[in-house]
Design a protein around this motif. Structure first.
Motif, PDB file in Angstrom:
ATOM      1  N   ALA A   1     -18.006 -97.576 112.827  1.00 22.66           N
ATOM      2  CA  ALA A   1     -18.004 -96.139 113.120  1.00 22.66           C
ATOM      3  C   ALA A   1     -19.038 -95.787 114.183  1.00 22.66           C
ATOM      4  O   ALA A   1     -18.838 -94.856 114.977  1.00 22.66           O
ATOM      5  CB  ALA A   1     -18.280 -95.346 111.839  1.00 22.66           C
TER       6      ALA A   1
ATOM      7  N   TRP B   1     -17.355 -96.462 117.520  1.00 19.31           N
ATOM      8  CA  TRP B   1     -16.371 -95.419 117.817  1.00 19.31           C
ATOM      9  C   TRP B   1     -17.052 -94.107 118.178  1.00 19.31           C
ATOM     10  O   TRP B   1     -16.564 -93.361 119.034  1.00 19.31           O
ATOM     11  CB  TRP B   1     -15.439 -95.218 116.626  1.00 19.31           C
ATOM     12  CG  TRP B   1     -14.364 -96.245 116.524  1.00 19.31           C
ATOM     13  CD1 TRP B   1     -14.247 -97.240 115.600  1.00 19.31           C
ATOM     14  CD2 TRP B   1     -13.230 -96.387 117.396  1.00 19.31           C
ATOM     15  NE1 TRP B   1     -13.127 -97.999 115.844  1.00 19.31           N
ATOM     16  CE2 TRP B   1     -12.481 -97.498 116.932  1.00 19.31           C
ATOM     17  CE3 TRP B   1     -12.781 -95.694 118.516  1.00 19.31           C
ATOM     18  CZ2 TRP B   1     -11.316 -97.919 117.560  1.00 19.31           C
ATOM     19  CZ3 TRP B   1     -11.620 -96.112 119.143  1.00 19.31           C
ATOM     20  CH2 TRP B   1     -10.894 -97.209 118.661  1.00 19.31           C
ATOM     21  N   SER B   2     -18.163 -93.806 117.523  1.00 22.05           N
ATOM     22  CA  SER B   2     -18.864 -92.560 117.841  1.00 22.05           C
ATOM     23  C   SER B   2     -19.368 -92.577 119.281  1.00 22.05           C
ATOM     24  O   SER B   2     -19.273 -91.573 119.996  1.00 22.05           O
ATOM     25  CB  SER B   2     -20.025 -92.342 116.868  1.00 22.05           C
ATOM     26  OG  SER B   2     -21.071 -93.276 117.082  1.00 22.05           O
TER      27      SER B   2
ATOM     28  N   GLY C   1     -16.675 -87.725 117.052  1.00 21.35           N
ATOM     29  CA  GLY C   1     -17.771 -88.657 117.280  1.00 21.35           C
ATOM     30  C   GLY C   1     -18.965 -88.368 116.393  1.00 21.35           C
ATOM     31  O   GLY C   1     -19.614 -89.285 115.887  1.00 21.35           O
ATOM     32  N   LEU C   2     -19.255 -87.095 116.177  1.00 19.73           N
ATOM     33  CA  LEU C   2     -20.371 -86.725 115.311  1.00 19.73           C
ATOM     34  C   LEU C   2     -20.094 -87.095 113.849  1.00 19.73           C
ATOM     35  O   LEU C   2     -20.991 -87.542 113.131  1.00 19.73           O
ATOM     36  CB  LEU C   2     -20.647 -85.224 115.432  1.00 19.73           C
ATOM     37  CG  LEU C   2     -21.329 -84.780 116.734  1.00 19.73           C
ATOM     38  CD1 LEU C   2     -21.305 -83.265 116.857  1.00 19.73           C
ATOM     39  CD2 LEU C   2     -22.759 -85.299 116.788  1.00 19.73           C
TER      40      LEU C   2
ATOM     41  N   LEU D   1     -18.258 -89.580 112.817  1.00 21.33           N
ATOM     42  CA  LEU D   1     -18.416 -91.034 112.726  1.00 21.33           C
ATOM     43  C   LEU D   1     -19.875 -91.443 112.848  1.00 21.33           C
ATOM     44  O   LEU D   1     -20.305 -92.425 112.216  1.00 21.33           O
ATOM     45  CB  LEU D   1     -17.581 -91.712 113.812  1.00 21.33           C
ATOM     46  CG  LEU D   1     -16.070 -91.596 113.627  1.00 21.33           C
ATOM     47  CD1 LEU D   1     -15.333 -92.165 114.836  1.00 21.33           C
ATOM     48  CD2 LEU D   1     -15.621 -92.302 112.355  1.00 21.33           C
ATOM     49  N   MET D   2     -20.656 -90.703 113.621  1.00 18.93           N
ATOM     50  CA  MET D   2     -22.082 -90.990 113.706  1.00 18.93           C
ATOM     51  C   MET D   2     -22.744 -90.795 112.345  1.00 18.93           C
ATOM     52  O   MET D   2     -23.621 -91.585 111.937  1.00 18.93           O
ATOM     53  CB  MET D   2     -22.748 -90.084 114.741  1.00 18.93           C
ATOM     54  CG  MET D   2     -24.241 -90.328 114.914  1.00 18.93           C
ATOM     55  SD  MET D   2     -24.613 -91.956 115.625  1.00 18.93           S
ATOM     56  CE  MET D   2     -24.219 -91.631 117.352  1.00 18.93           C
TER      57      MET D   2
ATOM     58  N   VAL E   1     -26.571 -84.072 112.574  1.00 16.67           N
ATOM     59  CA  VAL E   1     -25.110 -84.204 112.656  1.00 16.67           C
ATOM     60  C   VAL E   1     -24.436 -82.905 112.230  1.00 16.67           C
ATOM     61  O   VAL E   1     -23.524 -82.407 112.906  1.00 16.67           O
ATOM     62  CB  VAL E   1     -24.615 -85.369 111.773  1.00 16.67           C
ATOM     63  CG1 VAL E   1     -23.095 -85.310 111.615  1.00 16.67           C
ATOM     64  CG2 VAL E   1     -25.022 -86.707 112.381  1.00 16.67           C
TER      65      VAL E   1
END
Length: 212
Positions: A26, A29-30, A63-64, A66-67, A96
């Motif tokens: 993840a 991906w982020s 993205g956030l 996944l972060m 986040v």
């Protein structure tokens, strides 16, 4: 060990390894979605009304999310049971959440506004609410980077990640802070910084799969 007992144990370990690998992935991906957001911003007209704004901010939002998932894995790799680990995880997750709120406001404003002027007016009304600026725009969003770097430093101290991982994240953060036009550069530095965590989780998954 009896095979009847060994099989459920191995299946449990394999599921656990897959979960940890997916969380580590993840992070990659982020960084990729952050790069998409940065690239879209550079397209002429993308900051005006239209699909470009929506696509870019959806990429940022995802993205956030996944972060946030990746932060949990960084915390786990550094040890579940330390107070400072929980503090840095909470700090990062607060950032986040704030970033998600900001991206959500941007998406909503673009969806309900008839033109650029009305969207700007809506932003002004939202930002004029007491507490919104520090909570959503200026202060709390920065906590994401504080928590992320701190969790990576924690891993580097424990030799669970190379020393240059937090350094690259710091450099990427500074680049993005200097100008949002450098978002793709920062995202690329983030991805390189996350690679040791991702490859380490993949190796552990392969070891469990092979019964090592």
């Amino acid at each position: 060990m009896n095979n009847n007992l060994e099989t459920p144990y191995l299946e449990e370990k394999l599921l656990e390894a897959k979960t940890h690998f997916n969380r580590a992935l993840a992070l990659g991906w982020s960084a990729g979605l952050l790069a998409v957001y940065g690239a879209v911003r550079l397209v002429p007209g993308s900051r005006e009304m239209g699909i470009g704004w929506t696509v870019g901010h959806l990429a940022l939002f995802a993205g956030l999310v996944l972060m946030g998932v990746g932060l949990v894995e960084l915390w786990r790799l550094g040890g579940w049971d330390t107070a400072w680990g929980r503090v840095w995880l909470a700090v990062g997750c607060a950032g986040v959440a704030s970033g998600l709120a900001q991206a959500g406001i941007d998406l909503y404003a673009n969806a309900v506004s008839a033109d650029l002027e009305s969207r700007s007016a809506l932003f002004e009304r939202v930002q004029s609410v007491p507490g919104v600026m520090p909570l959503v725009y200026t202060v709390v969003p920065m906590l994401l980077y504080v928590g992320l770097i701190a969790l990576l430093v924690r891993l580097a101290v424990r030799r669970a990640a190379p020393w240059w991982s937090p350094v690259l994240v710091l450099l990427g953060t500074l680049a993005m802070g200097a100008s949002l036009n450098f978002l793709t550069v920062g995202a690329a530095l983030y991805l390189v910084a996350f690679l040791p965590v991702i490859t380490g989780s993949r190796k552990r998954l392969r070891d469990v799969s092979s019964g090592a």
